[in-house]
Design an enzyme around this catalytic site. Structure first.
Site, mmCIF file in Angstrom:
data_model
loop_
_atom_site.group_PDB
_atom_site.id
_atom_site.type_symbol
_atom_site.label_atom_id
_atom_site.label_comp_id
_atom_site.label_asym_id
_atom_site.label_seq_id
_atom_site.Cartn_x
_atom_site.Cartn_y
_atom_site.Cartn_z
ATOM 1 N N GLU A 1 0.546 -1.283 0.477
ATOM 2 C CA GLU A 1 0.006 -0.172 -0.484
ATOM 3 C C GLU A 1 1.332 1.298 0.203
ATOM 4 O O GLU A 1 1.386 1.373 0.842
ATOM 5 C CB GLU A 1 -0.848 0.002 1.493
ATOM 6 C CG GLU A 1 -1.281 -1.254 1.344
ATOM 7 C CD GLU A 1 -2.913 -1.024 0.286
ATOM 8 O OE1 GLU A 1 -3.541 -0.238 -0.117
ATOM 9 O OE2 GLU A 1 -3.911 -1.845 0.842
ATOM 10 N N GLU B 1 5.431 12.596 -5.041
ATOM 11 C CA GLU B 1 4.839 12.410 -4.237
ATOM 12 C C GLU B 1 5.186 13.343 -3.287
ATOM 13 O O GLU B 1 6.318 13.265 -3.030
ATOM 14 C CB GLU B 1 4.460 11.041 -3.512
ATOM 15 C CG GLU B 1 3.481 11.439 -1.929
ATOM 16 C CD GLU B 1 3.554 9.969 -2.225
ATOM 17 O OE1 GLU B 1 4.297 9.048 -1.473
ATOM 18 O OE2 GLU B 1 2.452 9.408 -1.241
HETATM 19 P P1 NAD Z 1 8.443 4.355 4.647
HETATM 20 O O1 NAD Z 1 8.854 4.206 3.252
HETATM 21 O O2 NAD Z 1 9.676 5.641 5.152
HETATM 22 O O3 NAD Z 1 8.513 4.153 6.061
HETATM 23 C C1 NAD Z 1 7.640 3.647 6.201
HETATM 24 C C2 NAD Z 1 7.997 1.597 6.959
HETATM 25 O O4 NAD Z 1 8.908 1.007 6.682
HETATM 26 C C3 NAD Z 1 8.190 2.321 8.725
HETATM 27 O O5 NAD Z 1 8.226 1.901 9.117
HETATM 28 C C4 NAD Z 1 9.791 1.934 7.823
HETATM 29 O O6 NAD Z 1 10.620 1.839 9.151
HETATM 30 C C5 NAD Z 1 9.732 0.766 7.095
HETATM 31 N N1 NAD Z 1 11.292 0.411 6.744
HETATM 32 C C6 NAD Z 1 12.120 1.414 6.267
HETATM 33 N N2 NAD Z 1 13.161 0.427 5.622
HETATM 34 C C7 NAD Z 1 12.436 -0.476 5.723
HETATM 35 C C8 NAD Z 1 13.287 -1.830 4.669
HETATM 36 N N3 NAD Z 1 14.332 -2.310 4.631
HETATM 37 N N4 NAD Z 1 12.825 -2.980 5.801
HETATM 38 C C9 NAD Z 1 11.427 -3.149 6.105
HETATM 39 N N5 NAD Z 1 11.490 -1.819 6.813
HETATM 40 C C10 NAD Z 1 11.777 -0.703 6.693
HETATM 41 O O7 NAD Z 1 7.464 5.355 4.560
HETATM 42 P P2 NAD Z 1 7.154 6.281 5.693
HETATM 43 O O8 NAD Z 1 7.936 8.235 4.902
HETATM 44 O O9 NAD Z 1 6.809 6.293 6.417
HETATM 45 O O10 NAD Z 1 5.753 7.444 5.171
HETATM 46 C C11 NAD Z 1 4.811 8.095 4.217
HETATM 47 C C12 NAD Z 1 4.537 6.925 2.520
HETATM 48 O O11 NAD Z 1 3.390 5.722 3.180
HETATM 49 C C13 NAD Z 1 4.085 7.974 1.646
HETATM 50 O O12 NAD Z 1 3.945 7.167 0.388
HETATM 51 C C14 NAD Z 1 2.415 7.710 1.635
HETATM 52 O O13 NAD Z 1 1.982 7.848 0.637
HETATM 53 C C15 NAD Z 1 2.711 6.209 2.249
HETATM 54 N N6 NAD Z 1 0.930 5.660 2.899
HETATM 55 C C16 NAD Z 1 1.301 4.688 1.701
HETATM 56 C C17 NAD Z 1 -0.862 4.438 2.594
HETATM 57 C C18 NAD Z 1 -1.250 3.612 1.829
HETATM 58 O O14 NAD Z 1 -2.342 3.309 2.101
HETATM 59 N N7 NAD Z 1 -1.516 3.474 0.059
HETATM 60 C C19 NAD Z 1 -1.247 4.651 3.758
HETATM 61 C C20 NAD Z 1 -0.731 5.515 4.824
HETATM 62 C C21 NAD Z 1 1.468 6.427 3.698
#
Ligand code: NAD
Length: 502
Positions: free
Chosen positions: A264, A394
């Site tokens: 997602e 984004e």
């Molecule tokens: P991010 O991708 O930086 O982090 C998301 C999660 O991934 C965090 O828990 C982080 O610790 C984890 N993570 C990072 N590196 C990883 C790895 N190597 N292995 C496993 N996990 C890892 O995203 P963010 O900055 O926290 O959130 C913003 C993003 O989330 C935006 O792009 C937004 O659109 C998206 N988002 C999507 C939805 C949806 O349902 N489509 C909902 C909310 C947010």
């Protein structure tokens, strides 16, 4: 100690948490053993607390605990009993709504009134899926061989869920509720920047009757705790909510271990306004689409496509409207928009606005801002094309790219000229046009004269760089189960022969 810090500690104590984030492993709150992680209040910009990354050893323990608790949950009690416990969790969440909302408001920087709504929605998620626990029927399939063939929908085992910082408790409930309703064990890793409400949610659930160890929370970093959990042999599926960049890494790590993933991810959703729309409503809708949650929403209407005849009028209305919105302390009852959730994102959003300006876009921003906190003014970008980086990447902030269009075909073409496929909307009084747009725009969710309405009973997900798979509704029940096909030969003489299976 600032007022915010005192209030977050008070709310944590009210929920039975200690004074720093601790992972929830097998029913116990446990300190991590990795590098230090610091939580910063995005409104006061002060350090709230520091904790140690869960790291690989706790990930190992969390997955072992989920594996240990899962079969008792799936087979040791009836499906109806699972539903009863989930109903109890729903009521318990509501009973603890205020401290949960206070923590979310301070740590994530979200207005308290939005946080209260999100906590109530989490209670609704557990109640909704509670009703499904004893209604997961298989099918009887009239196969030509005369066998009695039927399907069972079985839990996967242990699922690993990864969530982002923008809506921590909402996203946690969104994924945990369908996973446990279908009999799975869970390990969840919230963002390292906003772990507290997920731990609190699981503690509340345990106190309401959830078996310890069934849902475990890792407070920590992706490359350490997250990667270790993806690789753990007990984990049968990875559900990731976050950015496309990290999603790609997570999907590749899951694929390397031959595990399926649901992704997602982000979006660049088109909010389309036709000249026949009710412009006042469309303007309010456009503001809600991009400025609420300071634009930190995956479905944010970050591209505003407006038919040429009403473009100038709508942009003027939007620019006027953004000066009426109340920005401020997330704990103030009147605050409609809080700060950007963290320093890294704050820098990113400011950089995107600067780049758009350098590339010739006209910037119209709200004129006054609070004097402290990671605030970015609500901003409208005009005089840019749909190909500009600010219209394609984004931004995840309160910044909208406003682009004019000619007609329906032009609007659909522009809406679909993106690497994302998450959401979209149209504002029009022509019902036929509304349906044509709903069919023509590539999106997992599409609104007509509305924006941002989502509900646990309706499927949610995207395509392309917005990910794949579906959360919520009955689709989530399918994501968290696998079909088993059972064949019973009822013939008097067994019909076993070589070559029977083709
Ligand atoms: P991010 O991708 O930086 O982090 C998301 C999660 O991934 C965090 O828990 C982080 O610790 C984890 N993570 C990072 N590196 C990883 C790895 N190597 N292995 C496993 N996990 C890892 O995203 P963010 O900055 O926290 O959130 C913003 C993003 O989330 C935006 O792009 C937004 O659109 C998206 N988002 C999507 C939805 C949806 O349902 N489509 C909902 C909310 C947010």
């Amino acid at each position: 100690m600032t007022d915010h810090k005192a209030k977050v500690l008070e709310a944590m104590a009210a929920l039975g948490l200690g004074s720093r984030p601790q992972s929830m492993i097998n029913g116990d709150l446990v300190d991590g053993c990795g590098e230090d992680v610091t939580l910063v209040d995005p409104f006061t910009e002060e350090t709230l607390m520091t904790y140690a990354d869960a790291d690989a050893p706790l990930a190992q323990q969390a997955c072992d605990a989920a594996r240990g608790a899962q079969s008792g949950w799936a087979k040791g009690i009836s499906a109806a009993q699972r539903g009863q416990i989930m109903q109890d969790i729903s009521r318990a969440v509501l009973a603890h709504a205020e401290p949960l909302a206070v923590i979310e408001a301070i740590v994530a920087g979200k207005p308290i009134r939005d946080c209260r709504i999100e906590v109530a929605k989490v209670a609704e998620m557990f109640a909704y899926y509670a009703g499904w626990t004893d209604k997961l029927h298989g099918e009887v399939i009239p196969v030509p061989s005369g066998h009695l063939n039927y399907t069972l929908r079985e839990p996967l085992g242990v699922v690993f869920q990864i969530t982002p910082w923008n809506a921590p408790i909402f996203t946690g409930g969104w994924q945990i509720a369908p996973a446990i309703a279908t009999g799975n064990g869970v390990v969840i890793k919230p963002s390292e920047l906003t772990p507290l409400t997920t731990v609190a949610l699981v503690k509340i659930a345990q106190d309401a009757g959830l078996p310890p160890g069934l849902v475990n929370v890792l407070c920590g970093l992706g490359p350490t705790a997250g990667q270790a959990a993806i690789e753990h042999p007990a984990v049968r599926k990875v559900v990731f909510v976050g950015s496309p960049e990290t999603g790609r890494r997570v999907a590749m790590a899951a694929a390397a271990a031959l595990k399926p993933a649901v992704l997602e991810l982000g979006g660049k959703s088109a909010n389309i306004v036709f000249e026949d729309a009710n412009l006042e409503q469309a303007c309010l809708g456009a503001q809600a689409a991009i400025f609420s949650s300071a634009g930190q929403s995956c479905v944010a209407g970050s591209r505003l496509l407006v038919q040429k005849a009403v473009y100038a009028t709508l942009i003027a209305m939007l620019s006027e409207g953004m000066n009426q919105i109340t920005l401020g302390d997330p704990l103030d009852e009147g605050t409609e928009i809080g700060p950007i959730g963290n320093a890294r994102q704050f820098t990113h959003v400011q950089g995107m606005i600067r780049q758009a300006q350098q590339e010739g876009a006209t910037i119209t921003s709200r004129t006054h801002l609070p004097t402290q906190g990671f605030f970015v003014p609500p901003t409208v970008l005009t005089d840019l094309t749909n190909a500009a980086p600010a219209a394609q990447s984004e931004i995840f902030g309160p910044v909208v790219a406003a682009i004019p269009f000619e007609d329906e075909a032009d609007a659909i073409a522009l809406a679909n000229e993106t690497q994302f496929g998450l959401a979209g909307a149209v504002w029009t009084t022509d019902a036929g046009r509304a349906h044509r747009m709903a069919e023509g725009v590539r999106a997992g969710t599409f609104w007509i004269n509305s924006y941002k309405a989502i509900h646990v009973s309706s499927p949610f997900g995207g395509s392309l760089n917005s990910g794949f798979g579906r959360s919520s509704g009955t689709d989530a029940l399918m994501e968290y189960t696998a079909a088993k096909s059972v064949w019973l030969d009822s013939a008097p003489t067994p019909r076993i022969a070589f070559g029977y299976v083709s």
